[in-house]
Design an enzyme around this catalytic site. Structure first.
Site, mmCIF file in Angstrom:
data_model
loop_
_atom_site.group_PDB
_atom_site.id
_atom_site.type_symbol
_atom_site.label_atom_id
_atom_site.label_comp_id
_atom_site.label_asym_id
_atom_site.label_seq_id
_atom_site.Cartn_x
_atom_site.Cartn_y
_atom_site.Cartn_z
ATOM 1 N N GLY A 278 14.118 84.840 47.764
ATOM 2 C CA GLY A 278 15.025 83.815 48.255
ATOM 3 C C GLY A 278 16.466 84.198 48.006
ATOM 4 N N ASP B 85 22.460 67.388 42.137
ATOM 5 C CA ASP B 85 21.945 68.031 43.358
ATOM 6 C C ASP B 85 20.432 67.865 43.443
ATOM 7 O OD1 ASP B 85 22.075 69.327 45.769
ATOM 8 O OD2 ASP B 85 22.182 71.345 44.922
#
Length: 981
Positions: free
Chosen positions: A694, A815
């Protein structure tokens, strides 16, 4: 004593009152005025300016100030009501120094702290105390014997913990007791049965210890409202319940009450509403319920009731009768149809049989009618919409026969129709296809025939049209292209023919299109790249000809593609290899040419069979492709490409390692947070392109298999990025994860950095990636079990609750989103990615231009108040977590295009929850729940409750959102002790 015999109009007496009473008025006014000024200046922060008119004046009179009510005879303060303001601070006990004060309300503000102060005894002269919907914590105050005048006590919607004190039983004048929506975890005290004046008891939605409903509550003979849902009640309902002759509302829903309903319930002669749903109640409905002539709402759904619905109960003048999800049997009594008040009838998921009363609906204004999943037979009653207010008709999974009544063609109020899996036949009335309000039609698995009329274009807001498994014939009319809100179109397994109208590609909201097993011919429409939301396309078992449109490869979320058993020709377009298909089938066509490399795999061979012209160099069951005459040329090309890739990779690795191992300039500084048997030298050599799993704007994530058999995840932040941006992110992760330990927060194993700006964070590896990937990258077959999703919700909530409530100082994640919740091998969740996290003590610090000044959160998860305050609190995390809960239920992204323009998942779910529906609070689960969930695992009540929690978490006002600790308890309370088969 002649003085006391003076006539009331005597001048001397008038002079006495004027001379002596005037100073008394002044004393009252000065005292109260000074106390109120003191509270404003010293006790409460008033950011909204609710006390702006509390200003000094020469008369020392406070009676015209906001929230103040005075005695008109002497100007003493009788009542203070400062509710619905933005006050912040502890409870101002000094208010209670006003001895004439009778009523004190400071609800729906931001009061915090505890009530555990000796000063609380100052309030013993109050008649009303309302501190609901605040942020108060600690145990409930002990009410001493002095509180003899208190009549109303409302401490609901706070964060109180512990027991309800024994002293509450001594509040002899108490009429109203509200303690709902706290964190009280003691037993339900029988001493409350001493409150002989009590008219309202609302102590619901607390995580009490499992306890029985005290028989002593039968002594509350003046009680009008008993509100105890979600209170961990067990055991049977006591016989003493019948003593409550004045009771109007009885709500014991969502508990674990067992045993049968006592016959004594017939003693509730004033009862209007009985809500016992979602318990473990067994036995038959007692006949004595039929004596309750004042009853207008009876909900005993989701239990284990057996036996029949008696004529006496069916004859009650009820507005709503909800007996769904039980084991009731027999026929529905004819007396039910004579009820002139009946608006909502829910009998689904039982074993009722026989015919429904023919005149059902003729005498009332039915609104909701759901008898699905029973054994009813005969014709559908034709008067259900006689009052033209019917919105939902749900009859699926029965044995109804005959035609669909013509009368429903004129039912303009109709929104939702589900009559699939019956034996209905004939034609659907043309007028039905033109009901403009319809949003949902499922009439599959019947014997309907005829064509789809042109009038269907009038159902402009239709979202779901499923008519599969019937005998519809003729063409699919182009008028269907006007249904611009259509999300699902399933006309499979009929006798439809002709070409598919090319304008079907104009249905931009379409997610599922199923035309299989018909006689469609012609070419597949080519301009399909407008289907940006399409996830499933099934055109199999038809007579489509021509080539496969290469534009199908441009569909961004297509996961299921079945074109098998047609007459398609030409090659399989190379563009289709761009799709991330979970399942595809091109078999039994006339396709030719070489199978594209993306499909040249043994796993896909069955999806390619039956095409004699297809060939492959590798798949044994297909024809072998002929070798090219210039094969040596291609070999050279391939070898050149390989050499280029190898050289490029070598250069990248060399540069990469040079960057890592410039030890002459700087060495690695390592900080370990866990006991691990490896160090940076075991990790860094494996940070290669082959191990990348990723990447983001500031980091790359690698999967590293260590030589000792352990696997770790490594996040690297490299010097090529802006150091001012990366340093705070790195420090935030290290400072946050380095000092906390929790089973539901990802473990940071160690960190290292060097003078060249390279920074590395090593974490435990999570085998199943992120929750976002599992839900939205169509890996959701791994999350098809609802209980698994519910466990993820609990675990993630526990992780956030730990950050907010158990860390000192508290930590705000900033977040929270599904991509930042990672799943291990057993799908246990870990909250991750603390690059934006802040401790509460740092909230007031000035931004330094670092990453902390970036937008806090991700699009779709950001709480609305951030737009105008630019501040993030723990309630911002709660909002974001509410969005995650909605993702878990719906399987949709926060900003899925299917919600429509200017609408996100919060608005979409909230709007549906406010509309009429099948579930509790009107939720229509069919519209909301992820279709990829296995129905066998879904528990409707659990899903509805989770949505309730999600909606609460995403309240527009932060004050109305629960704490994360409260969220954990609410989610745990949704779990049912057993699931019915």
């Amino acid at each position: 004593m002649p003085f006391f015999n003076l006539h009331p109009s005597s001048p001397f007496l008038l002079f006495f009152f004027f001379f002596f009473q005037l100073p008394v008025f002044a004393i009252f006014s000065d005292r109260d005025y000074n106390i109120l000024i003191r509270v404003k200046t010293s006790y409460l922060h008033d950011p909204d300016g609710s006390m702006n008119n509390w200003v000094p004046n020469q008369a020392h009179n406070a009676c015209n100030w906001t929230g103040i009510t005075c005695d008109p005879t002497n100007s003493s303060v009788l009542s203070i009501d400062l509710s619905n303001s933005g006050f912040v601070g502890g409870f101002p006990f000094v208010f209670c120094r006003i001895p004439t004060l009778k009523s004190l309300s400071i609800s729906n503000t931001s009061l915090n702290g505890t009530l555990l102060s000796p000063s609380f005894s100052l309030c013993s002269h109050l008649q009303l105390l309302n501190l609901s919907s605040n942020l108060l914590v600690g145990t409930l105050p002990d009410f001493s014997s002095g509180f003899k005048q208190l009549q109303t006590l409302d401490l609901s919607s706070n964060n109180f913990t512990g027991e309800i004190p024994h002293s509450f039983g001594g509040l002899s004048a108490l009429k109203v007791l509200r303690l709902s929506q706290n964190l009280l975890d003691g037993s339900l005290p029988s001493v409350l049965g001493n409150l002989s004046e009590l008219t309202e008891m609302a102590i619901a939605y607390n995580p009490f210890k499992p306890s029985r409903l005290p028989p002593e509550f039968g002594n509350l003979t003046k009680l009008v409202n008993m509100f105890l849902p979600s209170s961990k009640l067990i055991g049977p309902i006591p016989d003493s319940i019948g003593n409550l002759a004045l009771l109007s509302n009885l709500d014991l829903s969502t508990n674990s009450i067992s045993g049968s309903i006592p016959d004594s319930i017939g003693g509730l002669r004033s009862i209007e509403s009985i809500r016992l749903y979602n318990n473990q109640i067994s036995g038959e409905l007692p006949e004595s319920i039929g004596n309750l002539t004042t009853l207008f709402s009876l909900d005993i759904s989701q239990n284990s009731l057996t036996g029949k619905l008696s004529e006496k109960i069916a004859a009650l003048p009820l507005q709503s009768l909800h007996l769904n999800d039980n084991f009731l049997e027999g026929e529905v009594p004819e007396t039910l149809a004579s009820n002139k008040n009946l608006l909502s009838l829910k009998l689904f998921n039982n074993s009722f049989s026989g015919k429904l009363p023919w005149n059902l609906g003729l005498n009332s204004y039915l609104n909701v009618f759901d008898v699905s999943s029973n054994n009813f037979m005969g014709e559908i009653p034709k008067f259900l919409c006689h009052g033209n207010q019917l919105q939902r008709i749900v009859l699926f999974n029965n044995h109804f026969s005959g035609s669909f009544p013509e009368s429903y063609g004129g039912c303009d109020s109709l929104l939702y129709v589900r009559i699939e899996n019956n034996q209905l036949s004939g034609q659907i009335p043309d007028s039905f296809w033109n009901l403009s309000g319809l949003t949902y039609i499922r009439i599959s698995e019947n014997r309907f025939e005829g064509s789809i009329p042109l009038a269907i274009s009038g159902i402009r807001y239709l979202q779901d049209l499923v008519i599969s498994g019937n005998f519809f014939s003729g063409q699919l009319p182009k008028e269907i292209c006007k249904l611009q809100e259509l999300v699902r179109l399933d006309v499979s397994r009929n006798k439809l023919s002709g070409g598919v109208p090319s304008c079907i590609t104009e249905l931009k909201q379409l997610q599922k299109l199923d035309l299989q097993e018909n006689m469609f011919a012609g070419e597949i429409p080519k301009l399909v790249n407008t289907w940006k939301e399409l996830t499933e396309l099934n055109l199999s078992h038809n007579q489509f000809t021509g080539e496969i449109p290469p534009q199908l490869g441009d569909l961004p979320v297509l996961k299921y593609l079945d074109l098998s058993s047609n007459l398609l020709s030409g090659e399989i377009p190379e563009e289709l290899t761009k799709l991330k298909l979970g399942q595809f089938n091109f078999s039994d066509n006339k396709l030719t040419g070489e199978v594209p490399s993306g499909f040249d795999n043994e796993l896909f061979v069955n999806s390619l069979m039956g095409n004699p012209g297809l060939c492959s160099p590798d798949l044994k069951l297909l024809n072998r492709c002929p070798k090219s005459k210039s094969i040596s040329f291609y070999i050279v090309i391939v070898l050149s490409l390989i050499a280029f890739v190898l050289i490029g990779s070598l250069i990248w690795v060399v540069k990469f390692r040079m960057n890592l191992f410039k030890k002459s300039k700087s060495s690695w500084m390592v900080t370990k947070f866990q006991r691990v048997g490896f160090d940076e030298e075991d990790v860094i050599p494996h940070l290669t392109k082959a191990n990348i799993i990723g990447s983001g704007g500031s980091s790359t994530v690698f999967k590293v298999d260590l030589k000792m058999g352990q696997t770790v995840a490594v996040k690297s932040l490299w010097s090529g990025h802006n150091k001012l941006d990366l340093e705070p992110i790195f420090q935030s992760e290290v400072e946050t994860l380095g000092r906390i330990r929790h089973a539901n927060i990802v473990k940071l194993l160690f960190s290292c950095s060097n003078g060249e700006g390279s920074k590395i964070l090593v974490y435990e590896y999570m085998e199943n990636g992120s929750l976002g990937d599992a839900l939205h990258e169509h890996k959701s077959q791994t999350l098809s079990d609802w209980s698994k999703r519910l466990d993820i919700a609990v675990g993630a909530a526990q992780g956030l609750a730990y950050l907010h409530h158990d860390c000192v100082p508290p930590i705000i994640h900033r977040d929270v989103k599904s991509n930042n919740i990672l799943l291990d091998e057993e799908f246990h969740p870990r909250v991750a990615d603390f690059g934006l996290a802040k401790t509460m003590q740092r909230q007031g610090e000035a931004d330094d231009g670092s990453a902390m000044s970036r937008i806090a959160g991700s699009y779709g998860y950001i709480a609305p108040e951030y737009g105008y305050t630019m501040k993030v609190t723990e309630k911002s995390d709660v909002y974001s977590f509410g969005v995650v809960l909605m993702e878990l239920v719906t399987g949709k992204r926060p900003n899925d295009a299917c919600f429509g323009e200017n609408k996100d998942i919060v608005k979409w779910v909230t709007e549906i929850s406010l509309s009429e529906g099948e579930g509790e609070k009107g939720l229509s689960l069919d519209e909301i729940v992820d279709e990829r969930l296995d129905p066998k695992t879904c528990v409707a009540e659990e899903i509805v409750k989770i949505l309730d929690v999600a909606i609460l978490c995403t309240s527009a006002l932060p004050l109305n959102r629960p704490s994360m600790r409260r969220v954990v308890e609410l989610i745990k309370d949704t779990k049912l002790p057993h699931s019915k088969s």
